[in-house]
Design a protein around this motif. Structure first.
Motif, short mmCIF file in Angstrom:
data_model
loop_
_atom_site.label_atom_id
_atom_site.label_comp_id
_atom_site.label_asym_id
_atom_site.label_seq_id
_atom_site.Cartn_x
_atom_site.Cartn_y
_atom_site.Cartn_z
N GLU A 975 0.82 -1.21 0.00
CA GLU A 975 0.00 0.00 0.00
C GLU A 975 0.85 1.26 0.00
OE1 GLU A 975 -3.55 2.06 -0.10
OE2 GLU A 975 -3.22 -0.10 -0.26
N THR A 976 2.02 1.21 0.61
CA THR A 976 2.79 2.45 0.81
C THR A 976 4.04 2.55 -0.06
OG1 THR A 976 4.03 1.41 2.62
CG2 THR A 976 1.99 2.60 3.18
N PRO A 980 4.76 8.74 -1.84
CA PRO A 980 5.93 9.49 -1.33
C PRO A 980 5.86 9.66 0.18
CG PRO A 980 4.37 10.95 -2.43
CD PRO A 980 3.91 9.56 -2.73
N GLU A 981 7.05 9.74 0.78
CA GLU A 981 7.11 9.85 2.23
C GLU A 981 6.71 11.24 2.70
OE1 GLU A 981 10.22 8.91 5.90
OE2 GLU A 981 10.85 8.71 3.80
N ARG A 982 7.09 12.26 1.91
CA ARG A 982 6.78 13.64 2.31
C ARG A 982 6.11 14.37 1.15
NH1 ARG A 982 9.58 16.07 6.64
NH2 ARG A 982 10.94 14.64 7.80
N MET A 983 5.24 15.24 1.51
CA MET A 983 4.61 16.15 0.55
C MET A 983 4.50 17.51 1.21
SD MET A 983 1.58 13.86 -1.24
CE MET A 983 1.21 15.22 -2.35
N THR A 988 3.36 12.20 4.80
CA THR A 988 2.06 11.78 4.30
C THR A 988 1.40 10.82 5.29
OG1 THR A 988 3.02 9.91 3.10
CG2 THR A 988 2.84 12.01 1.92
N VAL A 989 0.07 10.65 5.14
CA VAL A 989 -0.66 9.74 6.03
C VAL A 989 -0.13 8.33 5.89
CG1 VAL A 989 -2.92 8.76 6.55
CG2 VAL A 989 -2.72 11.18 5.99
N ARG A 993 1.47 5.91 8.80
CA ARG A 993 0.99 4.56 9.09
C ARG A 993 2.14 3.56 9.00
NH1 ARG A 993 -2.58 7.15 10.87
NH2 ARG A 993 -4.66 7.46 9.99
N ARG A 994 3.02 3.76 8.03
CA ARG A 994 4.16 2.86 7.87
C ARG A 994 5.12 2.98 9.06
NH1 ARG A 994 6.69 0.26 3.59
NH2 ARG A 994 8.92 -0.09 3.89
N ASN A 995 5.40 4.19 9.45
CA ASN A 995 6.33 4.38 10.58
C ASN A 995 5.75 3.82 11.87
OD1 ASN A 995 8.13 5.65 8.87
ND2 ASN A 995 7.37 7.72 9.32
#
Length: 1366
Positions: A975-976, A980-983, A988-989, A993-995
């Motif tokens: 899903e992730t 992108p990690e940042r926007m 990002t949401v 969730r991944r972290n």
């Protein structure tokens, strides 16, 4: 990992062949024994707590109780079959008790005929025919042409009349309809026979809300003519075929009918099965002729027909006392016929003559079903009251359960004769007096202390006899007009069973009694709705004891001229209750109980007393209705009989046991415990082995799922079990085995203590099973209160199939059955939630009815599931949804120990769908931890995952949870990965969730989870992810797994190198190089090379002491040197022509594997193969400094090289060039070591070689140039040359000294030139060297050994030296 041996001083070469295999050691006196031990290792010593020696002590109480129930049911099924005690011979013993407690039958209600009917009969003056149809619950009366039916159990019944025909009715019978002819409401047919025709009336029976039955008649318009036949006897089969006979012949007819008219047949047809048209004409002709020629013999008639559906046979009895057996097929066929006279002839060898059989006729026949007896098929009752048990056989045997495919019998004979009881009045008169003339009393074969009266007149005048399974017999006797009399007998099943248990002679025990009837006898009919049968086979069929609480007692309706009298067969439990009620004051309770025990055994007494104490006894009240015996004195007497006379357990001290067996297993429970198991098994026998769900498939309709057992039946069983449990619980202080552990250990001896402990074990197991069964039945009742199809739809395919096959036994006992029940409970709750019901209400109701299937934890789970569903409705990403998800996770974690795999899977799937990844993973980890709170899985992993270890189960339970967590990680990555990690500078949401999820994963302190996680990474080709993980779990994991596979070891040193711990990486690589993995020598050398590089790398932090680093580096270097030498030998061996065949493969395999010890390389390979250069390398590595060995090896190497140049290269290369190249190669490899490259030895050796005889001589300075090319200093060579010159050793003597002198000048010139080139202040390095050179040159000039060219060079050199010295 195994380590290779370090360098060692090589041994001297041993004499022998090249590459000889070492000889085996000399055998010893222990050789044979040692070989045997190697082939047959000593078995491991058994541990005291080994699971292999587990006895029944490890059996769960519920399982032990289930075994007891199954064993008891199996014992009940071994009840003797009829032919075991009704054997060839005679009998006539009866117990005609005057005690009302021991009478086999009881009169029930007496139903008077309707007054209107009696009035009409008296008014018309016509004969009245009466009967009853128990199947539809109505009695019937035929008066002239009218048929009347009424519910005879009602005081003022409604009379249904059928008066639509005008002929006199001759018989009325009930039949089953043929399949597919009538509508489904018509379940029975009334066969109405008149003087003119036979009609079929359809009957639809219904049950009113009050419980009474109502019927509705249908005129089917089906009839056949029977005028002139005077039909009075009609019978029907279970398939709906209708047979009848006339009153003037033995012809058998059939009424055939079908739904519609056919092309050549009508809907109804009359078929005669016994005569053709030709035979009928012939008979009529014979009758006409007989009238002219004289008198004619009376025509025989059939007076009774009996159908045996179990054998597809049909019996007839004629007025000539002839019995015929007909085979029921599409056309009847007579199989065998015997007259009474022919049957009597077979009795001569069994018994003496008896007037009861000589002067009698056959009154009636009764069929014995094949399920009750295999050979005995008929009971014929004589007019003197004798019962003739008749066997039907074909050849030597006739299988009883015969269908139409079996061969019919062809032999008929009397197997057993049952005589009437003796006249009690005559017995009293003749007591103590000798036998009178004419009396004939004999003892039956095998009987002791009893005789049979062969001439008893007690039952003389028997008009009709009826024998009903399993042993009920009723005979109607001629009496005065207006009053009838019955003789009733019944087999005493208790004594039959007791004879079998005591291994006594099998006898035919019967109770007997006489009953007066309120009017003239008409007929007697069994009113049971289902045919009796404790089993479906002869063995166990007649066990009335087993069916006391399972099937209703046999009730027989006696139709008389004034009323219908109901008679009931009493059960043993009723007799015991009556015994308690009517016990004599002389003997008291003890005397009655002892008599009961002597008759039926203590086991049966305990079971019966327990049943009475629990309210199972039934008696007839003053209003002739059945009622439970609730008298306190009766139940108290039964309680005392159970508690005080239940016997004691027995310990068998002589039983063979294993070392670790529990002696309690050798205890035989008391009769009290056995009786308790008997009673329980009899309560549940009808449901124990049955499936719970009955699946019905009808053509064109959906599959119907119903209960195999009726709801009322289940409630009755549940109620009886509840009363039993309450009784035992209330009286446990008085019952041995239930009165606590202290009572079980207060015996007078060790054996008594063991016996009491065994008793307590068995009683406790039964006590624990009873609530299980009560709850199980409650669950089944609850299950069928809902729509079962919808409930099963909520299960998986496998669980759905298992649910359809689930039996009551599995539900009560097995863990699989209980788990399946829990799944069904959850399906019920989910179905109610889906229908909008409140989960708390539904769950609380289920928990109250069947708490073990729906515990408090289950309620919490249902609430958590409800929270998840509400979160799904609110949206998983919304604030409300997140709150609900967190709450559901909290609830799930609260009941983590009870959370099943299916629940956990469902929760994680729902969490993934709503992107609640961290919660899903955390839930999996919490559940896994709760499943193994003892940390057994971690210990199992630490011990190397041993097989057949009980801790493995704990690991597998946790692993299933981890796999669900891994599935969540996969879904998270999928899903992730593209998000992108940042926007705009913000996470990002998806990244959040991944972290969150990976924080849960990486910060977990569960070592088992981390191990499984790393296994999962590696199994999915994601091993590089381990390199980025910090923490000791990774290194611990890889260190442990490095022992199992090379890939894990590679990953371990990569991990160390990735984190700049090069020293540890080198250590792992060193272990790999010398380990036991299947690696080639080249790969081992590569590992060692990498290890040396890593060990030499400067680290950014102080990881280890400098001493450890140097030690490791030295170890790596030494082993690398050995490996290189082994590689040299390997390469030589590959091209070695002397090595051939299998030995070649063995040698190459040995060398291309583990690094061998240095002494082995020398002794087994290098020295034997004459690889002298490699021997020198070995000297170098082993630090071998023996000058003699080194000198010899160098000499051999030079000679070998010289010989090889001539043999291999011939004239293409100069030998001195090859020798020089070999020396130069070896010197560089040895780093011109002083030990293995000794100049003082090599230089003279090469000088001798140079001046030796050669086809082409080397240059004069060849040897010196060779050493100088190896960067040997001039100052090192000059002393050696000087020593050779002045030593006068062969061959440097005489003129050959000049060669040395010239070479010395050459050497000093070169030294001087090099010194000038270096710009040294003092030539030759220092003043001392300068002085030595000056003196030596001057000395050479003074000799005559310098040739002209050398002399001029010496002079020039001396001049230069002198200039330098000035």
């Amino acid at each position: 990992m195994a380590a290779a041996a370090g360098p060692a001083t090589p041994q001297r070469p041993l004499p022998g062949m090249f590459m000889a295999t070492p000889a085996p050691p000399a055998p010893t006196i222990f050789a044979a024994n040692a070989a045997s031990l190697r082939q047959n290792p000593q078995p491991a010593q058994a541990q005291p707590n080994s699971s292999a020696s587990a006895s029944s002590q490890s059996v769960e109480p519920i399982e032990l109780a289930a075994r007891k129930i199954n064993d008891t049911l199996a014992g009940e099924e071994r009840f003797p079959q009829l032919e075991d005690y009704v054997t060839q011979g005679i009998s006539g013993e009866y117990e005609l008790s005057t005690n009302p407690a021991w009478t086999p039958y009881q009169k029930l209600s007496q139903y008077e005929l309707p007054a209107k009917l009696l009035d009409q009969t008296n008014h018309s003056g016509l004969a009245l025919q009466l009967g009853i149809f128990p199947a539809i619950g109505h009695a019937w009366a035929a008066l002239d042409n009218c048929l009347y039916l009424w519910d005879y159990t009602l005081p003022n019944p409604e009379i249904i009349g059928y008066e639509e025909q005008s002929h006199t009715i001759t018989s009325v019978d009930l039949a089953l309809p043929q399949a597919g002819v009538f509508i489904k409401e018509v379940a029975h047919l009334i066969v109405l026979t008149t003087t003119a025709d036979m009609q079929l009336l359809g009957v639809a029976a219904n049950t009113a809300p009050s419980g009474n039955k109502t019927i509705q008649l249908y005129n089917t318009k089906m009839s056949i003519p029977v005028r002139g036949l005077a039909v009075e006897h009609v019978v029907s089969t279970k398939t709906g075929r209708i047979f009848f006979v006339g009153s003037f012949s033995e012809d058998i007819y059939e009424f055939r009918y079908q739904q519609n008219d056919g092309w050549f047949t009508s809907k109804t047809t009359r078929i005669c099965h016994t005569k053709t048209q030709f035979s009928m004409i012939g008979e009529n002709t014979s009758r006409t002729l007989g009238s002219f020629l004289g008198g004619q013999k009376a025509q025989a008639q059939i007076k009774q027909m009996v159908v045996d559906d179990s054998r597809d046979l049909f019996y007839t009895l004629s007025t000539r006392d002839e019995i015929k057996v007909w085979r029921i097929q599409p056309e009847l066929s007579c199989a065998v016929m015997r007259s009474m006279g022919a049957l009597r002839q077979n009795l001569s060898h069994m018994m003496p003559r008896s007037e009861l059989l000589e002067n009698c006729n056959l009154a009636s026949l009764s069929a014995i079903p094949a399920t009750e007896a295999s050979r005995v098929a008929l009971v014929a009752t004589t007019t003197t009251g004798c019962r003739l048990y008749i066997s039907l056989t074909r050849g030597n045997w006739y299988g009883g359960g015969g269908g139409t495919g079996r061969d019919p019998p062809n032999s008929m004979q009397i197997l057993h004769v049952r005589f009437p009881p003796s006249d009690p009045n005559l017995q009293q008169q003749s007591a103590g007096s000798p036998s009178q003339p004419g009396q004939n009393a004999v003892a039956p074969y095998g009987a002791q202390g009893s005789t049979v009266d062969l001439n008893s007149q007690v039952l003389k005048g028997t008009e009709y006899g009826l024998r009903l399974p399993p042993g009920n017999f009723l005979a109607s006797l001629r009496s005065s007009p207006g009053q009838g009399r019955l003789f009733c007998a019944a087999t005493d099943a208790g004594r039959v069973k007791n004879y079998e248990a005591a291994q006594m002679n099998r006898r035919f025990p019967e109770f007997g009694m006489f009953i007066d009837l309120p009017g003239d006898f008409y007929r007697m009919i069994d009113t049971s709705s289902q045919p009796y049968g404790a089993t479906g086979q002869p063995a166990g069929f007649g066990n009335e004891l087993a069916t006391q609480f399972d099937q209703p007692s046999t009730e027989i309706a006696i139709v008389t001229s004034s009323a219908i009298q109901m008679i009931r067969r009493r059960r043993l439990v009723d007799m015991f209750a009556a015994m308690m009620k009517y016990r004599s004051t002389d003997d008291g309770l003890e005397g009655e109980v002892k008599r009961f025990i002597s008759r039926y055994g203590r086991d049966e007494m305990a079971a019966t007393a327990l049943a009475v104490a629990c309210g199972q006894g039934i008696d007839v009240a003053s209003d002739s209705r059945l009622t439970s015996i609730t008298d306190p004195e009766v139940r108290e007497g039964a309680r005392k009989a159970f508690t005080d006379y239940g016997g004691d357990p027995e310990f068998n001290a002589n039983a063979l046991t294993t070392n670790n067996a529990n002696p309690v297993d050798n205890v035989r429970p008391s009769p009290r415990c056995i009786g308790m198991a008997l009673y329980i098994s009899r309560l549940v026998r009808s449901i124990w082995r049955k499936p719970i769900i009955l699946e019905t498939v009808a053509p064109g309709q959906a599959v119907m799922l119903t209960s195999t057992v009726g709801a009322q039946k289940l409630r009755n069983v549940q109620e009886a079990l509840t009363k039993l449990y309450e009784f035992l619980d209330a009286n446990k202080s008085f019952i041995n085995g239930l009165n606590g552990a202290q009572a079980a250990s207060r015996g007078v001896s060790r054996q008594t203590d063991l016996a009491n402990q065994g008793e307590a074990k068995h009683m406790d197991s039964l006590m624990k099973l009873i609530p299980r069964m009560i709850e199980g039945i409650a669950f089944v009742l609850t299950l069928f209160e809902n729509k079962l199809e919808d409930i099963l739809a909520g299960l998986g395919d496998e669980s759905r199939q298992k649910a359809k096959q689930l039996t009551y036994e599995s539900l009560f006992v097995s863990s699989d059955g209980r788990e399946l029940a829990k799944e069904l409970v959850k399906a019920i709750v989910n179905l109610n939630i889906a229908n909008g019901s409140n989960v708390d209400t539904v769950a609380e109701a289920l928990r109250r009815k069947c708490g073990s299937f729906c515990s408090a934890d289950d309620v919490v789970i249902f609430k958590a599931q409800e929270q998840v569903k509400r979160a799904s409705e609110a949206g998983g990403q919304s604030e409300t949804g997140r709150v609900l998800l967190n709450e559901s996770q909290r609830l799930f974690q609260k009941v983590a120990p009870s959370l099943s795999d299916d629940h956990l899977k469902w929760a994680t799937e729902q969490y993934v769908n709503m992107a609640f990844y961290a919660g899903a993973i955390q839930l999996c980890l919490v559940v896994a931890g709760e499943r193994d709170r003892a940390k057994a899985a971690a210990g199992w992993l630490k011990d190397g995952r041993p097989e057949n270890d009980p801790r493995k189960d704990a690991f597998e339970k946790r692993e299933r949870c981890f796999h669900l967590a891994f599935a969540v990680i996969e879904a998270l990555d999928a899903e992730t990965q593209s998000v992108p990690e940042r926007m705009e500078g913000q996470y990002t949401v998806a990244a959040k969730r991944r972290n969150e999820a990976y924080d849960v994963v990486n910060t977990s302190d569960d070592a088992v989870f981390q191990t499984c996680l790393y296994d999962w990474y590696i199994g999915n080709s994601q091993s590089d992810r381990l390199l980025d993980i910090q923490g000791h779990y990774v290194t611990d994991y890889l260190t442990r797994r490095a022992q199992e596979g090379r890939g894990h070891a590679d990953l371990l040193w990569r991990y160390y190198a990735h984190h700049n711990d090069y020293l540890q990486a080198a250590s792992v690589q060193l272990d790999l190089a010398r380990g036991f993995f299947e690696l080639s020598l080249e790969e081992r050398i590569e590992y060692l090379s990498r290890a040396r590089t890593n060990a030499s790398t400067r680290q950014t932090a102080l990881m280890d002491s400098r001493q450890s680093k140097q030690q490791l580096l030295r170890e790596i270097s030494d082993l690398l040197d050995v490996a290189n030498i082994q590689d040299d030998i390997l390469q030589r061996m590959k091209s070695e022509p002397r090595l051939t065949g299998q030995r070649r493969e063995e040698v190459l395999k040995e060398l291309n594997g583990t690094i061998r010890p240095i002494d082995e390389l020398y002794n087994q390979y290098a020295d034997q193969a004459a690889y002298h250069d490699i021997c020198l390398y070995i000297y170098q590595v082993a630090d071998h400094r023996n000058p003699a060995d080194i000198k010899t090896t160098w000499q051999n190497l030079i000679n070998q090289t010289d010989d090889a140049s001539q043999a291999v290269y011939a004239r293409t290369a100069l030998s001195w060039e090859l020798v020089g190249e070999k020396v130069r190669e070896v010197g560089r490899r040895l780093n011109v070591s002083d030990a293995t490259f000794p100049i003082q030895i090599l230089l003279p050796m090469l000088q001798r070689y140079a001046i030796a005889a050669h086809d082409q001589k080397p240059p004069p300075t060849w040897a010196l140039d060779l050493f100088l090319s190896l960067d040997i200093p001039h100052e090192t060579l000059l002393p050696v040359m000087e020593q050779m010159y002045y030593g006068n050793e062969h061959p440097f003597v005489g003129a050959k000294r000049k060669v040395l002198a010239s070479q010395m000048v050459y050497l000093m010139q070169g030294w001087f030139e090099e010194s000038e080139r270096r710009g040294e202040r003092v030539p030759f390095g220092n003043e001392e060297n300068l002085s030595v050179v000056s003196d030596l040159v001057a000395a050479l000039l003074r000799t005559g050994d310098l040739e002209q060219g050398a002399r001029s060079g010496a002079e020039h050199l001396l001049a230069g030296v002198q200039r330098a010295m000035r």
